[in-house]
Design an enzyme around this catalytic site. Structure first.
Site, mmCIF file in Angstrom:
data_model
loop_
_atom_site.group_PDB
_atom_site.id
_atom_site.type_symbol
_atom_site.label_atom_id
_atom_site.label_comp_id
_atom_site.label_asym_id
_atom_site.label_seq_id
_atom_site.Cartn_x
_atom_site.Cartn_y
_atom_site.Cartn_z
ATOM 1 N N CYS A 130 29.229 -79.306 -116.995
ATOM 2 C CA CYS A 130 30.590 -78.789 -116.269
ATOM 3 C C CYS A 130 31.601 -79.741 -116.128
ATOM 4 C CB CYS A 130 30.171 -77.838 -115.229
ATOM 5 S SG CYS A 130 31.460 -77.006 -114.434
ATOM 6 N N CYS A 133 33.624 -78.732 -112.628
ATOM 7 C CA CYS A 133 32.805 -78.955 -111.684
ATOM 8 C C CYS A 133 32.989 -80.462 -111.268
ATOM 9 C CB CYS A 133 31.496 -78.554 -111.868
ATOM 10 S SG CYS A 133 31.152 -76.893 -112.593
ATOM 11 N N ASP A 134 32.487 -81.573 -112.470
ATOM 12 C CA ASP A 134 32.352 -82.867 -112.025
ATOM 13 C C ASP A 134 33.207 -83.686 -112.532
ATOM 14 O OD1 ASP A 134 29.928 -81.778 -111.020
ATOM 15 O OD2 ASP A 134 28.707 -81.927 -113.170
#
Ligand code: NAP
Length: 302
Positions: A130, A133-134
């Site tokens: 992701c 997200c990261d």
């Protein structure tokens, strides 16, 4: 005993809950992780009618609030299987059992893995599924994205704004994702295309240090990166329910627009259903169709 048990509280499941409650049926959602499904990883939804510029997180919070306000209940448990008996379905979870007169399976899909040694160990240590997200953990660093669909192209574009270099590794020379995004990427100086190539080894000690890439002509190279974003598609989460629903060759629940399965009283909705277009709007549409069919089923089997 619930009228409708919905397995999965993503956009399909939450929409089904709203429709089920509006038809005055008792509804229980069973969610293994957090409600919202994969849409919570989308920073900005731009293709849902009348809700431009809403974040995936806000969309999920609003939909869950709407379903809950209408009276839908939720438990956070992992559904392991369904057992039918005398017109009742027992949904077994990792915490217990729930009985229902009808079930909607809205489990969606999970990330496909590359299947390389050490891939699981390196999740959170350089491997991510992701980018939104990261990605910020890799600010100013060199990373690679693997895949050639819309997710890979969108991820590469997003990461090109944060990272020093982004290698886009794809097994063919043509992309499945949008040509317009591929064209944007070609104009980015810090995006390097590594085409006709597969990641064949993860180079690591404690953390990921690089990837070995093998070109289709057999040439092997190593690329130093501290992050690898795997975007090679998703696999439907239907396995636990296979005995009661028909699956196609790729594991999707074979069902038409009415979301019915081969077992009367069990319906499927969302990304785990076999269909052409997997988008937020079609997940919501499935949720509405499945709940409407479930209500018809309940009313004719009173
Ligand atoms: P996808 O469209 O299925 O693409 C998966 C990509 O990974 C393909 O390019 C495929 O290569 C490659 N691949 C598959 N298995 C592989 C493996 N074992 N090793 C290396 N490469 C592998 O998946 P997605 O990009 O996650 O998209 C899923 C759906 O969501 C699509 O319908 C997509 O359009 C949609 N989506 C839309 C948007 C948007 O509208 N902006 C954003 C994200 C996703 P081949 O091409 O060679 O098969």
């Amino acid at each position: 005993m619930h009228d409708i048990v919905i397995i999965g509280a993503g956009p399909a499941g939450m929409t089904a809950a709203i429709y089920g409650r509006r038809a005055s049926k008792t509804v229980l959602m069973i969610e293994a992780k957090s409600y919202g499904g994969q849409i919570i990883n989308t920073p900005q939804i731009e293709n849902y009618p009348a809700a431009p510029n809403i974040s995936g997180y806000d969309f999920a919070v609003n939909a869950f609030g709407q379903a809950t306000e209408l009276g839908a209940e939720t438990v956070f448990e992992k559904a392991l299987g369904i057992t039918p008996h005398d017109g009742v379905f027992t949904v077994t979870t990792d915490r217990g059992e729930h009985e229902a007169r009808s079930v909607i399976i809205a489990t969606g899909s999970e990330n496909r893995k590359l299947g390389l040694p050490d891939e699981d160990r390196l999740i959170g240590r350089g491997i991510s599924y992701c980018a939104t997200c990261d990605g910020s953990f890799f600010r100013g660093k060199d990373v690679a994205v693997v895949g050639g669909g819309n997710t890979a192209l969108d991820d590469a574009l997003y990461l090109s704004q944060l990272c020093s270099k982004v290698y886009l590794i794809h097994r063919r020379d043509g992309f499945r994702g949008a040509e317009s995004t591929a064209e944007l990427l070609k104009r980015k100086e810090n995006v390097i295309f590594v085409l006709n190539s597969r990641v064949t080894r993860l180079i690591s000690e404690k953390r990921l240090q690089g990837v070995e890439v093998t070109r289709s002509d057999g040439a092997v190279t190593e690329i130093e990166v501290s992050g690898l974003f795997v975007a090679v598609g998703r696999v439907p989460e239907n396995g636990a329910f296979a005995p009661l629903i028909e699956l196609d060759g790729a594991g999707y629940a074979a069902s038409g627009e009415d979301c019915k399965t081969k077992t009367p009283g069990i319906f499927v909705a969302g990304d785990n259903r076999a269909k052409e277009v997997r988008q937020l709007v079609t997940a919501a549409s499935d949720g509405a169709a499945a709940a409407t069919e479930a209500v018809k089923y309940l009313n004719s089997n009173r």
